[in-house]
Design an enzyme around this catalytic site. Structure first.
Site, mmCIF file in Angstrom:
data_model
loop_
_atom_site.group_PDB
_atom_site.id
_atom_site.type_symbol
_atom_site.label_atom_id
_atom_site.label_comp_id
_atom_site.label_asym_id
_atom_site.label_seq_id
_atom_site.Cartn_x
_atom_site.Cartn_y
_atom_site.Cartn_z
ATOM 1 N N ARG A 45 5.692 -8.693 25.730
ATOM 2 C CA ARG A 45 5.163 -8.210 27.014
ATOM 3 C C ARG A 45 3.876 -8.996 27.272
ATOM 4 N NH1 ARG A 45 0.853 -7.610 24.939
ATOM 5 N NH2 ARG A 45 0.158 -6.747 26.901
ATOM 6 N N GLY A 46 3.286 -8.754 28.461
ATOM 7 C CA GLY A 46 2.136 -9.551 28.865
ATOM 8 C C GLY A 46 2.644 -10.689 29.732
ATOM 9 N N ALA A 47 2.017 -10.858 30.909
ATOM 10 C CA ALA A 47 2.597 -11.754 31.918
ATOM 11 C C ALA A 47 2.922 -13.171 31.410
ATOM 12 C CB ALA A 47 1.689 -11.802 33.143
ATOM 13 N N ARG A 88 11.823 -7.278 34.489
ATOM 14 C CA ARG A 88 10.569 -6.604 34.877
ATOM 15 C C ARG A 88 10.081 -7.242 36.181
ATOM 16 N NH1 ARG A 88 6.219 -5.663 30.403
ATOM 17 N NH2 ARG A 88 5.783 -3.878 31.763
ATOM 18 N N GLN A 201 -1.259 -0.437 24.551
ATOM 19 C CA GLN A 201 -1.430 -1.871 24.261
ATOM 20 C C GLN A 201 -2.847 -2.161 23.735
ATOM 21 O OE1 GLN A 201 -0.018 -0.679 27.041
ATOM 22 N NE2 GLN A 201 1.533 -2.033 27.873
ATOM 23 N N ASP A 242 -1.187 -9.452 36.079
ATOM 24 C CA ASP A 242 0.264 -9.680 36.149
ATOM 25 C C ASP A 242 0.658 -10.419 37.412
ATOM 26 O OD1 ASP A 242 -0.104 -7.247 34.291
ATOM 27 O OD2 ASP A 242 1.834 -8.135 33.842
ATOM 28 N N ASN A 252 -2.593 -5.339 37.661
ATOM 29 C CA ASN A 252 -2.704 -5.370 36.197
ATOM 30 C C ASN A 252 -2.320 -3.984 35.677
ATOM 31 O OD1 ASN A 252 -3.371 -6.798 33.738
ATOM 32 N ND2 ASN A 252 -5.162 -5.486 33.580
HETATM 33 O O1 MRU Z 1 3.285 -3.814 30.517
HETATM 34 P P1 MRU Z 1 2.636 -5.006 29.866
HETATM 35 O O2 MRU Z 1 2.163 -4.734 28.479
HETATM 36 O O3 MRU Z 1 3.487 -6.232 29.974
HETATM 37 O O4 MRU Z 1 1.353 -5.257 30.765
HETATM 38 C C1 MRU Z 1 0.488 -6.305 30.406
HETATM 39 C C2 MRU Z 1 -0.731 -6.387 31.232
HETATM 40 O O5 MRU Z 1 -0.936 -5.631 32.163
HETATM 41 C C3 MRU Z 1 -1.669 -7.512 30.916
HETATM 42 O O6 MRU Z 1 -2.981 -7.128 31.177
HETATM 43 C C4 MRU Z 1 -1.307 -8.720 31.783
HETATM 44 O O7 MRU Z 1 0.049 -9.020 31.674
HETATM 45 C C5 MRU Z 1 -2.094 -9.905 31.445
HETATM 46 S S1 MRU Z 1 -1.626 -10.574 29.898
HETATM 47 C C6 MRU Z 1 -2.509 -11.990 29.598
#
Ligand code: MRU
Length: 350
Positions: A45-47, A88, A201, A242, A252
């Site tokens: 996960r994470g963009a 997603r 997270q 994101d 985000n």
């Molecule tokens: O649902 P997630 O864990 O994928 O959400 C992640 C976030 O909101 C992060 O802050 C974002 O993707 C930036 S990651 C460098």
């Protein structure tokens, strides 16, 4: 150091983020449907990390395709891209990566040679391109870190929300990359990590990777952030994103908006660190960003244990949008953008 994601001859290998911090387990996904499920279920996960996984998923789909003709291969590409794209909706890096892979695919098929040669070339090029997406992401984060480090004061405490670290990217991190760069420049930085309900997270992932690096980290629950800001215990906030609209509105992790508003109330700078692949110039404002709604069970249960009474309603928007007026600066690999974002963000693109 752990590897968030890598390409192997058996498929795409990822650290399973659903099991951290308790267990450090690596899993290899041999097909694009398995990679899509890993994205959906948040093994990764994470963009930016989702972007890398999407690129590798597409490469895997074509590598494993048994197509003998270009029309068959194109059909397999479309199926793969469609399955990956439906995992997603919020992180634009996923769609950015699929588009980049599509361009590579079209380019490989457009060259000279027989049909068999073109098919072989497309397979090879997609694998190379996916690996390039990963390598570039790490370099981008390091560049972002260098730009952003100047914004953090020596001997300061920085609040972050969610995980925008090595685990959320190909490596090094966006928000945590800026912190890492400041620390490697010799600045003394302590981090407050919002726990980040409901997926944790912050508590599970940010605290885990910062502790591994020896960067002082204090976990707080999300509702404590305002209290510590009011007590002057936090000098800056830095988060990832994101999707960023052309006007600078930032999607985000859910809860980011609240943090930004309380930071403004306390005159604390609120920084966003994100690569250009997170900026969506096709949309005018954050109102157009699709917000993923995840299962309410992630709110009412923790790893199968009920934390709310049976049969009560729950909601789970996974992201929120922070209006650009709360954003002090956006740190990218090409430099720092400030208001008016409509101009400063566009100017970052070639
Ligand atoms: O649902 P997630 O864990 O994928 O959400 C992640 C976030 O909101 C992060 O802050 C974002 O993707 C930036 S990651 C460098």
């Amino acid at each position: 150091m752990f590897k968030t994601i890598e390409w192997t001859s058996d498929g795409v290998r990822m650290i399973d983020q659903t099991l951290l911090p308790g267990e450090e387990v690596y899993r290899t996904f041999g097909g694009f449907r398995e990679v899509a499920e890993a994205i959906r279920s948040m093994v990764i996960r994470g963009a930016p990390a989702i972007g890398v996984a999407a690129a590798m998923g597409v490469a895997l789909g074509i590598k494993n395709s048994s197509a003998q003709s270009i029309p068959e291969l194109r059909k397999d590409f479309e199926t793969t891209a469609d399955v990956i794209s439906k995992t997603r909706p919020t992180a634009v890096n996923l769609f950015w990566a699929v588009k980049r892979m599509r361009e590579t695919f079209d380019g490989a098929l457009a060259g000279t040679g027989s049909e068999t040669e073109k098919i072989a070339r497309a397979r090879a090029r997609l694998v190379e391109e996916a690996q390039r997406v990963l390598a570039e992401d790490i370099a981008i984060n390091e560049a972002m870190g260098k730009h952003g480090a100047a914004l953090l004061q020596d001997s300061s405490t920085v609040l972050t929300h969610c995980n925008a670290g090595a685990l959320a990217t190909g490596g090094y991190g966006t928000a945590l990359g800026v912190i890492r760069a400041a620390v490697s420049e010799g600045k003394k930085i302590a981090v407050f990590a919002d726990e980040t309900r409901p997926f944790l997270q912050g508590a599970r992932l940010t605290a885990w990777e910062l502790a591994k690096d020896g960067i002082p980290v204090t976990v707080i629950t999300d509702n404590m952030a305002g209290h510590f800001m009011k007590q002057s215990k936090i000098q800056a906030v830095i988060v990832g994103a994101d999707r960023i609209a052309s006007n600078g509105d930032v999607a985000n992790k859910i809860g980011t908006y609240t943090v930004a508003v309380v930071a403004r109330e306390n005159q604390i700078p609120f920084y966003v660190a994100a690569p250009l692949s997170t900026i969506d110039l096709n949309i005018a404002s954050g109102d157009e960003i699709p917000i993923e709604e995840r299962s309410p069970e992630e709110v009412t249960h923790w790893r199968g244990i009920a934390t709310a009474p049976k049969n009560v309603e729950a909601r789970h928007p996974a992201f929120d949008v922070t209006p650009h007026r709360y954003v002090t600066a956006i740190i990218t690999e090409r430099g720092i953008a400030r208001e008016p974002y409509v101009q400063s963000l566009r100017a970052l693109f070639p």
